[in-house]
Design a protein around this motif. Structure first.
Motif, PDB file in Angstrom:
ATOM      1  N   CYS A 210     -53.635  40.879   2.614  1.00 11.79           N
ATOM      2  CA  CYS A 210     -52.427  40.830   3.452  1.00 11.79           C
ATOM      3  C   CYS A 210     -52.017  42.192   4.042  1.00 11.79           C
ATOM      4  O   CYS A 210     -52.737  43.181   3.939  1.00 11.79           O
ATOM      5  CB  CYS A 210     -51.279  40.214   2.668  1.00 11.79           C
ATOM      6  SG  CYS A 210     -50.123  39.290   3.706  1.00 11.79           S
ATOM      7  N   VAL A 237     -55.109  40.639   7.190  1.00  7.86           N
ATOM      8  CA  VAL A 237     -54.514  39.730   8.168  1.00  7.86           C
ATOM      9  C   VAL A 237     -55.272  39.928   9.491  1.00  7.86           C
ATOM     10  O   VAL A 237     -55.735  41.032   9.769  1.00  7.86           O
ATOM     11  CB  VAL A 237     -53.002  40.001   8.366  1.00  7.86           C
ATOM     12  CG1 VAL A 237     -52.235  39.705   7.087  1.00  7.86           C
ATOM     13  CG2 VAL A 237     -52.727  41.440   8.816  1.00  7.86           C
ATOM     14  N   CYS A 297     -56.174  36.552   5.455  1.00 10.22           N
ATOM     15  CA  CYS A 297     -54.846  36.172   4.966  1.00 10.22           C
ATOM     16  C   CYS A 297     -53.971  35.694   6.134  1.00 10.22           C
ATOM     17  O   CYS A 297     -54.467  35.160   7.114  1.00 10.22           O
ATOM     18  CB  CYS A 297     -54.257  37.361   4.198  1.00 10.22           C
ATOM     19  SG  CYS A 297     -53.010  36.901   2.988  1.00 10.22           S
ATOM     20  N   CYS A 298     -52.652  35.905   6.012  1.00 13.70           N
ATOM     21  CA  CYS A 298     -51.663  35.390   6.974  1.00 13.70           C
ATOM     22  C   CYS A 298     -52.101  35.547   8.425  1.00 13.70           C
ATOM     23  O   CYS A 298     -52.386  36.671   8.865  1.00 13.70           O
ATOM     24  CB  CYS A 298     -50.341  36.108   6.802  1.00 13.70           C
ATOM     25  SG  CYS A 298     -49.698  36.019   5.145  1.00 13.70           S
TER      26      CYS A 298
HETATM   27 ZN    ZN Z   1     -50.889  37.304   3.794  1.00 16.54          ZN
END
Ligand code: ZN
Length: 348
Positions: A210, A237, A297-298
């Protein structure tokens, strides 16, 4: 019997798609800000579908969507009674997804994260964190997960508590730090030192997830790889964060003057998106550097994951629909295409 995470990592890269929170927010199933995964109760079919898409794209791991399904978050929205059903549903959805793809030998993992209540100077917060981690790890263990990831944690002290909860339950532990703009954990450890501390305390895999995009994550990875002897994880990310703004929690989009508060995080990051090829390059570089737990990730979407999978030399299920621009009416080469069109391919 199928191989466990460590045996799999010993043989080569394991790909792990995450980013459920952002994906669900974009689709309109949870609210940015509180970021509570109520969708696992309200619309489990949507979570199943995203698991399905990530699996088709080549993810080896199904991460139960329990991120932020913890007491602090549920208290915030006044729904603490939903904690246990939310956790258990998320774990069941992940297990059902594995059943759907029996031939693939997928790993299911539980997930614990930043509690947002940890304060190094407040001993009471440490025992509260411990309780939060223990209850989540117990539910994950009851659900028969293959391992548990502790992630997006910025305090070494908080990670120690999470790691202990996972190891006390006898489970394989992956500990992933999120590193803020100071290039250190909030208690002042470099990423490699923090990772080494976790390895020494029994973590099976250590690394980063992240906050940072691929380049700003990669900058720490060689030092971590050098410092520890266990497997290393890297799940950035998919945003082009920079030396000036290394983390996506503070991002300026200079191409836009209508973002409320001028911070592109979290709902106006679109213009800073990495494309699939940038994520593929990241995956390749990780594999070359023997960083074998590779993910995203995100912000992740299945097209990123598929390209990462292909970069690792695989042909995931959705490779069936991999781009083939040779069949495009303007840019393609097929003999059936009209010269009046293809001759204009550079002029449109
Ligand atoms: Zn994340």
């Amino acid at each position: 019997m199928s191989k466990n995470l460590i045996e799999r990592l010993n043989e080569g890269p394991v790909l792990c798609a995450e980013g459920y929170l952002f994906a669900m927010e974009r689709r309109g199933y949870l609210s940015a800000g509180a970021f509570v995964p109520e969708v696992v109760l309200e619309h489990p079919e949507v979570v199943s579908q995203l698991h399905r898409e990530f699996i088709r794209a080549g993810s080896d791991v199904i991460q139960a969507f329990t991120y932020y399904a913890h007491r602090e978050k549920l208290r915030l929205i006044g729904k603490e009674e939903l904690l246990e059903p939310m956790q258990k549903n998320a774990l069941q959805i992940a297990r059902d997804s594995r059943e759907e793809f029996k031939d693939l030998d997928l790993l299911v993992c539980g997930d614990v994260a930043n509690t947002n209540i940890y304060d190094p100077n407040d001993k009471k917060s440490h025992s509260e964190c411990q309780r939060m981690y223990e209850e989540q790890v117990l539910w994950a263990k009851e659900a028969g997960v293959d391992f548990v990831v502790a992630e997006t944690i910025n305090w070494t002290g908080e990670m120690k508590i999470a790691l202990k909860a996972i190891k006390d339950a006898g489970l394989i532990a992956v500990t992933n730090f999120s590193i803020k703009a100071t290039d250190k954990t909030r208690d002042g450890h470099t990423p490699e030192d923090a990772c080494k501390i976790m390895e020494d305390l029994g973590a099976d895999v250590v690394g980063l997830n992240c906050y940072r995009g691929p380049k700003m994550t990669m900058k720490f990875l060689p030092k971590i790889r050098e410092k520890v002897s266990c497997h290393v994880a890297a799940l950035p990310v998919p945003y082009r964060t920079t030396e000036k703004q290394p983390g996506f929690l503070n991002q300026t989009d200079h191409g836009c003057d209508c973002i409320p508060g001028d911070n592109a995080f979290p709902v106006a990051l679109d213009n800073l998106y990495c494309n699939r090829f940038e994520m593929a390059e990241f995956a390749k570089e990780c594999a070359n550097k023997k960083i074998n737990f590779i993910g995203i990730c995100c912000g992740a979407e299945p097209h990123h994951v598929r390209e990462m999978s292909v970069a690792l030399g695989r042909k995931p299920i959705s490779y069936k629909y991999y781009p083939d621009m040779s069949k495009h009416w303007l840019h393609g080469k097929n003999k059936s295409f009209l010269e009046i069109n293809t001759s204009m391919s550079k002029k449109y």
